[in-house]
Scaffold this active site. Structure first.
Site, mmCIF file in Angstrom:
data_model
loop_
_atom_site.group_PDB
_atom_site.id
_atom_site.type_symbol
_atom_site.label_atom_id
_atom_site.label_comp_id
_atom_site.label_asym_id
_atom_site.label_seq_id
_atom_site.Cartn_x
_atom_site.Cartn_y
_atom_site.Cartn_z
ATOM 1 N N LYS A 10 0.828 -1.213 0.000
ATOM 2 C CA LYS A 10 0.000 0.000 0.000
ATOM 3 C C LYS A 10 0.865 1.267 0.000
ATOM 4 O O LYS A 10 2.064 1.226 0.314
ATOM 5 C CB LYS A 10 -0.925 -0.026 1.220
ATOM 6 C CG LYS A 10 -1.967 -1.148 1.186
ATOM 7 C CD LYS A 10 -2.925 -1.013 2.365
ATOM 8 C CE LYS A 10 -3.984 -2.096 2.348
ATOM 9 N NZ LYS A 10 -4.963 -1.918 3.468
ATOM 10 N N TYR A 50 -12.512 -1.261 -3.520
ATOM 11 C CA TYR A 50 -13.035 -1.472 -2.169
ATOM 12 C C TYR A 50 -14.561 -1.307 -2.105
ATOM 13 O O TYR A 50 -15.096 -0.983 -1.048
ATOM 14 C CB TYR A 50 -12.364 -0.514 -1.188
ATOM 15 C CG TYR A 50 -11.017 -0.997 -0.678
ATOM 16 C CD1 TYR A 50 -10.904 -2.180 0.064
ATOM 17 C CD2 TYR A 50 -9.857 -0.285 -0.914
ATOM 18 C CE1 TYR A 50 -9.685 -2.625 0.538
ATOM 19 C CE2 TYR A 50 -8.618 -0.719 -0.441
ATOM 20 C CZ TYR A 50 -8.550 -1.896 0.291
ATOM 21 O OH TYR A 50 -7.345 -2.352 0.766
ATOM 22 N N ASN A 113 -2.043 0.251 6.746
ATOM 23 C CA ASN A 113 -1.482 -0.980 7.305
ATOM 24 C C ASN A 113 -0.604 -1.762 6.314
ATOM 25 O O ASN A 113 -0.551 -2.987 6.334
ATOM 26 C CB ASN A 113 -2.584 -1.849 7.905
ATOM 27 C CG ASN A 113 -3.656 -2.203 6.901
ATOM 28 O OD1 ASN A 113 -3.553 -1.842 5.731
ATOM 29 N ND2 ASN A 113 -4.667 -2.915 7.329
ATOM 30 N N GLU A 127 -9.714 -9.837 -7.771
ATOM 31 C CA GLU A 127 -8.743 -8.747 -7.567
ATOM 32 C C GLU A 127 -7.560 -8.866 -8.533
ATOM 33 O O GLU A 127 -7.058 -7.858 -9.045
ATOM 34 C CB GLU A 127 -8.294 -8.737 -6.101
ATOM 35 C CG GLU A 127 -9.444 -8.325 -5.182
ATOM 36 C CD GLU A 127 -9.147 -8.463 -3.694
ATOM 37 O OE1 GLU A 127 -7.982 -8.767 -3.327
ATOM 38 O OE2 GLU A 127 -10.084 -8.283 -2.897
#
Ligand code: GDP
Length: 141
Positions: A10, A50, A113, A127
């Site tokens: 991320k 998301y 995170n 995904e």
């Protein structure tokens, strides 16, 4: 049984200089990297990725963060890849992640995170398809 999963490094982890260290963890844990690319999601892409969380109170914060900078998306292969990768990354909240997990060592907070991992074989396939074409997935060495 599906032996593939989808992972993402991320934007917080890329910004903090942990991309290489996290790739090392992936290789040390014996995942084969079928595909990898550096991306920067638009806000709309992050909202699509998301979509399952769109009713959650943190949806705006999450999608703003996920579109805030570069990320690396990866298609990984290993026996029981989905659960093996979830074990490698640790709990969603780094405060609850066990020692030796990626989130314990590299995450900033519950929201930021460090890494993503698909939570089921079905979502892993969706995904992977979100970011990779079949010809970008290379299974031979
Ligand atoms: P995961 O499967 O472990 O990534 O966890 P979830 O599917 O429950 O949540 C997806 C992502 O949303 C998490 O990885 C966090 O980045 C983010 N997230 C979850 N809970 C919160 C929260 O309470 N606040 C914020 N800002 N982000 C959250």
């Amino acid at each position: 049984m599906n032996n593939r999963t989808f992972a993402m490094i991320k934007p917080d982890a890329v910004r903090n200089g942990y991309m290489g260290k996290i790739l090392d963890r992936i290789i040390e844990a014996d995942f084969k990297i079928l595909g990898a690319k550096l991306i920067r999601m638009t806000k709309a892409q992050a909202e699509g990725f998301y979509a399952i969380h769109r009713e959650r109170p943190f949806f705006q914060e999450l999608t703003t963060f996920m579109s805030s900078g570069k990320a690396m998306v990866l298609a990984l292969e290993k026996e029981n890849a989905v659960s093996a990768w979830r074990d490698t990354i640790g709990a969603t909240n780094p405060a609850e992640a066990v020692d030796g997990t990626i989130r314990k060592d590299f995450a900033t907070s519950l929201g930021e995170n460090a890494v993503h991992g698909a939570d089921s074989d079905e979502n892993a396939a969706i995904e992977i398809g979100f970011f990779f074409t079949n010809s970008e997935l290379i299974s031979n060495e």
